[in-house]
Structure formats: structure tokens, C-alpha cells
Design a protein around this motif. Structure first.
Motif, PDB file in Angstrom:
ATOM      1  N   GLY A 456       0.776  -1.241   0.000  1.00  0.00           N
ATOM      2  CA  GLY A 456       0.000   0.000   0.000  1.00  0.00           C
ATOM      3  C   GLY A 456       0.803   1.284   0.000  1.00  0.00           C
ATOM      4  O   GLY A 456       0.243   2.359   0.254  1.00  0.00           O
ATOM      5  N   LEU A 457       2.096   1.224  -0.323  1.00  0.00           N
ATOM      6  CA  LEU A 457       2.905   2.445  -0.340  1.00  0.00           C
ATOM      7  C   LEU A 457       3.148   2.978  -1.745  1.00  0.00           C
ATOM      8  O   LEU A 457       3.648   4.087  -1.903  1.00  0.00           O
ATOM      9  N   ILE A 458       2.840   2.199  -2.752  1.00  0.00           N
ATOM     10  CA  ILE A 458       3.025   2.619  -4.142  1.00  0.00           C
ATOM     11  C   ILE A 458       1.648   2.750  -4.802  1.00  0.00           C
ATOM     12  O   ILE A 458       0.816   1.852  -4.701  1.00  0.00           O
ATOM     13  N   SER A 459       1.429   3.865  -5.477  1.00  0.00           N
ATOM     14  CA  SER A 459       0.131   4.133  -6.097  1.00  0.00           C
ATOM     15  C   SER A 459      -0.046   3.328  -7.386  1.00  0.00           C
ATOM     16  O   SER A 459       0.926   2.833  -7.970  1.00  0.00           O
ATOM     17  N   GLU A 460      -1.284   3.239  -7.828  1.00  0.00           N
ATOM     18  CA  GLU A 460      -1.605   2.574  -9.097  1.00  0.00           C
ATOM     19  C   GLU A 460      -0.884   3.277 -10.251  1.00  0.00           C
ATOM     20  O   GLU A 460      -0.363   2.626 -11.167  1.00  0.00           O
ATOM     21  N   GLU A 461      -0.838   4.601 -10.186  1.00  0.00           N
ATOM     22  CA  GLU A 461      -0.186   5.392 -11.231  1.00  0.00           C
ATOM     23  C   GLU A 461       1.296   5.034 -11.353  1.00  0.00           C
ATOM     24  O   GLU A 461       1.816   4.824 -12.444  1.00  0.00           O
ATOM     25  N   ASN A 462       1.976   4.939 -10.212  1.00  0.00           N
ATOM     26  CA  ASN A 462       3.404   4.627 -10.236  1.00  0.00           C
ATOM     27  C   ASN A 462       3.661   3.178 -10.626  1.00  0.00           C
ATOM     28  O   ASN A 462       4.675   2.872 -11.261  1.00  0.00           O
ATOM     29  N   MET A 463       2.727   2.314 -10.279  1.00  0.00           N
ATOM     30  CA  MET A 463       2.865   0.918 -10.702  1.00  0.00           C
ATOM     31  C   MET A 463       2.728   0.807 -12.219  1.00  0.00           C
ATOM     32  O   MET A 463       3.438   0.032 -12.868  1.00  0.00           O
ATOM     33  N   ASN A 464       1.868   1.624 -12.793  1.00  0.00           N
ATOM     34  CA  ASN A 464       1.715   1.655 -14.249  1.00  0.00           C
ATOM     35  C   ASN A 464       2.982   2.184 -14.932  1.00  0.00           C
ATOM     36  O   ASN A 464       3.356   1.715 -16.011  1.00  0.00           O
ATOM     37  N   ILE A 465       3.631   3.168 -14.297  1.00  0.00           N
ATOM     38  CA  ILE A 465       4.899   3.691 -14.827  1.00  0.00           C
ATOM     39  C   ILE A 465       5.940   2.573 -14.882  1.00  0.00           C
ATOM     40  O   ILE A 465       6.662   2.422 -15.874  1.00  0.00           O
ATOM     41  N   LEU A 466       6.017   1.784 -13.813  1.00  0.00           N
ATOM     42  CA  LEU A 466       6.967   0.671 -13.780  1.00  0.00           C
ATOM     43  C   LEU A 466       6.636  -0.361 -14.848  1.00  0.00           C
ATOM     44  O   LEU A 466       7.525  -0.820 -15.578  1.00  0.00           O
ATOM     45  N   ASN A 467       5.368  -0.735 -14.959  1.00  0.00           N
ATOM     46  CA  ASN A 467       4.977  -1.754 -15.947  1.00  0.00           C
ATOM     47  C   ASN A 467       5.283  -1.291 -17.368  1.00  0.00           C
ATOM     48  O   ASN A 467       5.712  -2.091 -18.216  1.00  0.00           O
ATOM     49  N   ASN A 468       5.086  -0.003 -17.621  1.00  0.00           N
ATOM     50  CA  ASN A 468       5.401   0.555 -18.937  1.00  0.00           C
ATOM     51  C   ASN A 468       6.914   0.480 -19.204  1.00  0.00           C
ATOM     52  O   ASN A 468       7.350   0.140 -20.319  1.00  0.00           O
ATOM     53  N   LYS A 469       7.708   0.763 -18.189  1.00  0.00           N
ATOM     54  CA  LYS A 469       9.168   0.664 -18.313  1.00  0.00           C
ATOM     55  C   LYS A 469       9.574  -0.779 -18.632  1.00  0.00           C
ATOM     56  O   LYS A 469      10.402  -1.023 -19.515  1.00  0.00           O
ATOM     57  N   LYS A 470       9.008  -1.733 -17.919  1.00  0.00           N
ATOM     58  CA  LYS A 470       9.357  -3.145 -18.122  1.00  0.00           C
ATOM     59  C   LYS A 470       8.993  -3.611 -19.533  1.00  0.00           C
ATOM     60  O   LYS A 470       9.739  -4.363 -20.174  1.00  0.00           O
TER      61      LYS A 470
END
Length: 624
Positions: A456-470
Motif C-alpha cells: 500500500g505504499l506505491i500508487s496505481e499510477e506509479n505501478m503503471n509507470i513501472l509496468n510501462n518501463k518493463k
């Protein structure tokens, strides 16, 4: 004035306390941060810099998990350098020189933004403990504040004593009162061991009194980066210069002739000094053959003349500090703004903690930062983050959050502390991590952000940024695996870099895997340049791809070793396991295993004095 009861009370407003407060409150706990002086929240007590060898990796890991040290550093950076770029990527370490005032200001801003976090200025002098369970805190002003969990992040304040020459001043920092009562309560009433450690800081001088023409300038990177993967701050378009100069034999002679009146050598200081950050008097004494020691001249901010003298930590009197500095090239007309000093303080050996940083003796009492025997902003912040996370999880009856050694430098840090303890101020180095090729600064988000999201410390938005990077990394690797280069296209590049030319088409991946070929050489080829622009493969993506291709053999080997370790990590030892009944274990093994209470066979293997045969015996009994 206060809630009837807080979920979590954090004691101390340093780097550890701030990360702990924001982690617990962001996860949903009503949190109180109580500190002696709200005006000194987020103060950089020593040098105004964040990161460095292994420490930069820790800051990026904190950011990847949802902490804030990297973000605040980016906001206040006045110079950025990626250290060790001449070595392999496992050694690359980001470091930022920061504006001291901006750093503190922005931490306070972030804390005040959080609606689940209360701030209060007072000094905690004792803990409320009933039946070995924490119930709250008592303060200097006579208040009793109830809390389900308490995190102690007292830094250097517990019975702190400052030394400047023959002067001894009670204090946790210069001009700040020490804290008394907590050590005495925990040691006398609950049998918790404590010890004394010593650290120090350097004098601050007036930059206008220095002759920079006699020093060598140190510039920031041409293309400065950021610590934070997700938080956006302004691009660093200008940077402050740092400088380097050196001590000399005159300086050494003066110091050597006065060692007998140094608090370190006269017996005034009893605490143990940090091995890897010695004072100038210790350096002169321990390395008599060295003709010079480097002195780093570091500005304290954009709009101040105050300069930090890195490499000149000292406990000498103001007079000897002044005389010594004047003999250094460029310091002939130096004006001291604040003298350096040494400080002794209480700490609690961290082998008394569980892997979640909770006390083995008092339930729901957590320890983080210098109170655990570590040194450095980064180590403190990492512990604070993990303590805040675990305090929240504990009171809501969820499983603890524990990072393994192959997952993060933070995992190495905490595992070292709880299984080995420390008899001197602990500092992180890349050499402490056996999986440092996996634990690079560039992939901290890939390693840890999914974990931060799950708690619960990382937002959905930031998780999407990571997935896009991967996805982009995967797409770019696929491009390099499938596309070929013709000899007439790549041979001029190979010849320029003294690499063997090719006589038939070769895959891009094959060419890039050569040690003498850089990805910059590859992406300058016209058709590839077009593909990279079309797919928006930025510098971060290309760096990831290059490392994955060039170092694949090393990475795969470490992953294989990590898998072997995981087998031992998965062999959990029951919490009520009775080692005393296993007579085939040595007496030393029984005593140490019963004291440390390892949670897995892997953790047991890292305890000093536990042999492979001891592990085999435990495994046999576990299977029974």
C-alpha cells in the motif's frame, strides 16, 4: 490535544523517524511524530550529501518501496554525480550534494501534508510498558500519550555527550539537549543491553575566506540524474562546484604533537569510533606513512557562504582546529563558522531485534537508525521505512515485511544487524552484498516497487509507470535479439573501438555483448536511431537493456545462487523450536540459536559460530 490512542508513536524527527512516520501513516495508521525540536526536523547533522557507494543504492530502494529520501534529495540537489562509472554497473552509485535548508524544509512540508500524521514538540523521557508490551510514552512536560506501537529513532540523543577539546557538553547535537531516562529504563527494568558509540562531524567554514584557485574543482555530471523513479522535480540545469585539496606534513606534525590532548586519545571518549569514517587525528595516528589525506570542500546550499569540510572530522579544541586548517592549501585565511566535534551516545546492540526490527523483549517496540548502531542518513532512513511498515503490519495482525539478502541492500543491512550485531558504527558497502550484480541502483524499482504496491505504499499510477518501463525494456531487448547488422554498417564502429570486424550479418545483441562496445555506438546507426525514437526508448531503458545483455552471464549466475539460498530461506524454523533439547548441537550453537531465534535455516547459517553440521542436525529435527 491528542487522540485517545495512536496506532503508532515515532520518537525522533531525524531521517529514520521521518521515513517511519510517513510509511505508517500512508499505510493507514494514525501516527504521532514526537521530537524535542520541530525546527530541526530533517536536519543534516553531518555532511550535506545523500548517497554514495552502496548508500545511493539504498536511497533508490527506499524510493522504489514508497519512501521519500530520494524525492527530498532530488528537490534539494545542488550537484549530482554517479560514482564508479569506470567500473561495472554493480558498483555505480548515485550521490547528491544537497542544499541543507531546502532538504529540511521539504521534509517538513511532506510530513505536514499527511492528514493521518500529527507532530508534537516535546521530549520522551520514558516508555509506558505493561507485561512486556508497549502502551505509550511519557514526556518531559509530564504527558502520558498512549500508543499501540512505539518506534524509537533517537539518533545520537540518548545520553549524548559532545567533546570539543577539553570541553564536555551534554547534548544530542551541538546546542541541543540530550535525552535521559530511556536507556536507564530499558537496561535496568528489562535487561536490554546497551553500549556507547562515538561519531563526529567536521568544522564549517566561511567559503569567502578560502582560496579556491589552490584547489582542484569537482564538477557534477554533465547529464545529472535523479534518485526518484516516480516523483518529478525540476531538471538540474546548473550545479555548484565542490573542491578537493589535501593535508600535508605540516598539518600532520601539528596534529601528532597534540594527540595527547585529543579527547579520543586522552581517554575522555569511551565510545567506539566508526572504522570507515575516522577523525583527522585518527587518520594521522593510524597511517603515519601517508604524506597527505584528501579534504573535500562542499558547499552547504545555493544561497549560503557556509562550507562543509569533508574529511576533517575532529574533536580537537577550536584553537587546534583553526591552526591545522590554516596549514592546508587554500585555507591560509580560513574563518571557522562552527567547530567540528565528537559525540558519544547510547545504542542498543541490534542482535536484540527480530527481523522486523521489533524488540525481542518488549512487544510492539521497534528500533530504527543510529540507536541500532548504524551510521549514515541512508542506513537510518532505510531502517525507519522498514520499522514504520512493520509496526503498522504488526498492530493490524499481518505478516511482517522482511527483505531477503538477494532482494535489496536494505535486506543485507537488516540481516547483518540482527544476525551479527555490531560493535562499531555499521556502514553499508557494496562488498557486504553477495548479490550486488542483482542489487544495482538502476533496477531497484523492478526489484521492489511491486512489493511496495502490495503493502500500500506505491500508487496505481506509479505501478503503471513501472509496468510501462518493463514493457519497453522487453521490447528493446527483443529488437536487439532479432535485428541484424551488416558488416558495411557496423565495421567502421568496430574498427574505431578496436573490436574485431565481422564478415557476415550479426545480431545487434551479439555486437553489444562485446566489452569494448558501448550502447551509444550502436544507437548512432541510422535505422536503429529511428526505431529508438519511434518507441521512445529513453536513456534509462537503453541502460537497462545494455546491462542485461552485457552482463547476462554474471546476472544468471547470481540468480542461480540466489535460488539455492531461497531453498534454505523457505525452510522455516518454528518460533517455539526448542534448541536446548538437541544435545547433539554444541553448547555454543544451542545458546546462540536460542538467543537469536532465527526464522529460517538460511538466517541460522549466517549466525557466527553456527556450523554446517549444526544446520544438518536442525534440519533432521525439523523433519521429525
Amino acid at each position: 490535544m491528542f487522540l485517545n490512542i495512536y496506532d503508532i508513536i515515532v520518537v525522533g524527527g531525524g531521517h529514520s523517524g521521518m521515513e517511519a512516520s510517513l510509511a505508517s501513516s500512508n499505510m493507514g495508521s494514525r501516527t504521532l511524530l514526537i521530537t524535542t525540536n520541530l525546527q530541526t526536523i530533517g536536519q543534516m547533522s553531518c555532511n550535506p550529501a545523500v548517497g554514495g557507494i552502496a548508500k545511493g543504492q539504498i536511497v533508490r530502494e527506499i524510493d522504489a518501496l514508497g519512501g521519500y529520501s530520494g524525492f527530498v534529495s532530488d528537490y534539494s540537489t545542488i550537484q549530482f554525480r554517479m560514482l564508479n562509472k569506470s567500473k561495472g554497473p554493480a558498483m555505480w552509485s548515485p550521490r547528491a550534494q544537497c542544499d541543507r535548508k531546502l532538504f529540511s524544509y521539504y521534509w517538513r512540508f511532506l510530513l505536514e501534508k499527511n492528514i493521518r500524521l500529527d507532530l508534537y514538540q516535546d521530549t520522551v523521557t520514558s516508555l509506558i510498558i505493561e507485561k512486556n508490551r508497549i502502551k505509550g510514552v511519557k514526556t518531559f512536560l509530564g504527558l502520558e500519550i498512549k500508543g499501540k506501537s512505539v518506534i524509537l529513532t533517537n539518533g545520537t540523543f540518548l545520553n549524548g555527550k559532545i567533546h570539543i577539546g577539553g570541553k564536555k557538553i551534554n547534548g544530542g547535537r551541538i546546542a541541543e539537549q540530550e535525552v535521559r531516562g530511556i536507556t536507564e529504563q530499558l537496561t535496568k527494568n528489562f535487561g536490554i543491553k546497551s553500549g556507547r558509540m562515538k561519531t563526529g562531524t567536521s568544522p564549517r567554514v566561511d567559503g569567502r575566506s578560502l582560496n579556491y584557485k589552490k584547489m582542484k574543482p569537482q564538477y557534477g555530471d554533465e547529464h545529472p540524474r535523479k534518485f526518484s523513479f516516480f516523483h518529478k522535480t525540476k531538471k538540474l540545469t546548473k550545479q555548484k562546484k565542490c573542491y578537493i585539496t589535501y593535508t600535508n606534513q605540516e598539518v600532520h606534525n601539528l596534529i601528532h604533537n597534540n594527540l595527547d590532548i585529543s579527547p579520543i586519545f586522552s581517554g575522555s571518549i569511551q565510545g567506539i569510533s566508526p572504522r570507515y569514517c575516522p577523525s583527522i587525528e585518527e587518520k594521522v595516528y593510524k597511517f603515519p606513512d601517508r604524506e597527505q589525506h584528501p579534504i573535500f570542500v562542499e558547499p552547504e546550499g545555493w544561497n549560503t557562504v557556509e562550507v562543509y569540510i569533508n574529511g576533517f572530522s575532529t574533536s580537537f579544541s577550536e584553537k587546534i582546529q583553526y591552526q591545522s586548517l590554516k596549514k592546508i592549501s587554500g585555507f591560509e585565511k580560513v574563518k571557522i563558522l562552527r567547530p567540528g566535534y565528537a559525540i558519544e551516545y547510547d545504542y542498543f546492540p541490534p542482535d536484540q531485534l527480530k527481523p522486523n526490527l521489533e524488540s525481542k523483549f518488549i512487544e510492539n517496540l521497534f528500533f530504527a537508525g543510529q540507536i541500532n548502531g548504524t551510521t549514515g542518513y541512508e542506513e537510518a532512513a532505510a531502517q525507519g521505512l522498514l520499522a514504520g511498515i512493520n509496526a503498522h503490519l504488526k498492530i493490524f495482525e499481518k505478516d511482517p515485511f522482511i527483505l531477503k539478502r538477494n532482494q535489496a541492500y536494505i535486506g543485507v543491512l537488516i540481516d547483518d544487524l540482527i544476525t551479527k550485531g555490531t560493535k562499531e558504527p555499521y556502514r553499508m558497502f557494496t562488498s557486504r552484498a553477495e548479490y550486488r550484480m542483482l542489487l544495482r541502483q538502476d533496477n531497484a524499482d523492478i526489484r521492489l516497487t511491486p512489493m511496495g504496491y502490495n503493502i500500500g505504499l506505491i500508487s496505481e499510477e506509479n505501478m503503471n509507470i513501472l509496468n510501462n518501463k518493463k514493457l519497453k525494456v522487453k521490447k528493446c531487448i527483443s529488437l536487439f535479439k532479432n535485428e541484424s547488422l551488416k558488416p558495411e554498417v557496423i565495421n567502421p564502429v568496430l574498427e574505431k573501438n578496436k573490436s574485431p570486424i565481422i564478415y557476415s550479418n550479426k545480431k545487434i545483441k551479439s555486437i553489444l555483448s562485446r566489452s569494448e562496445i558501448d550502447i551509444k555506438d550502436i544507437i548512432s546507426i541510422p535505422f536503429l536511431e529511428k526505431e529508438i525514437k519511434k518507441n521512445n526508448f529513453n536513456q534509462e531503458i537503453l541502460e537497462q537493456v545494455s546491462i542485461n545483455i552485457k552482463y547476462k552471464g554474471y546476472i544468471d549466475k547470481e540468480k542461480e545462487n540466489a535460488k539455492k539460498l531461497l531453498k534454505l530461506e523457505n525452510l522455516k524454523i518454528p518460533n517455539n523450536f526448542d534448541y536446548k533439547k538437541i544435545k547433539s548441537l554444541s553448547l555454543e550453537a544451542r545458546e546462540k540459536l536460542d538467543y537469536y531465534r532465527p526464522i529460517s535455516l538460511a538466517q541460522a547459517s549466517r549466525i557466527s559460530g553456527i556450523s554446517p553440521s549444526d544446520l544438518s542436525i536442525i534440519l533432521i529435527y525439523m523433519r521429525r
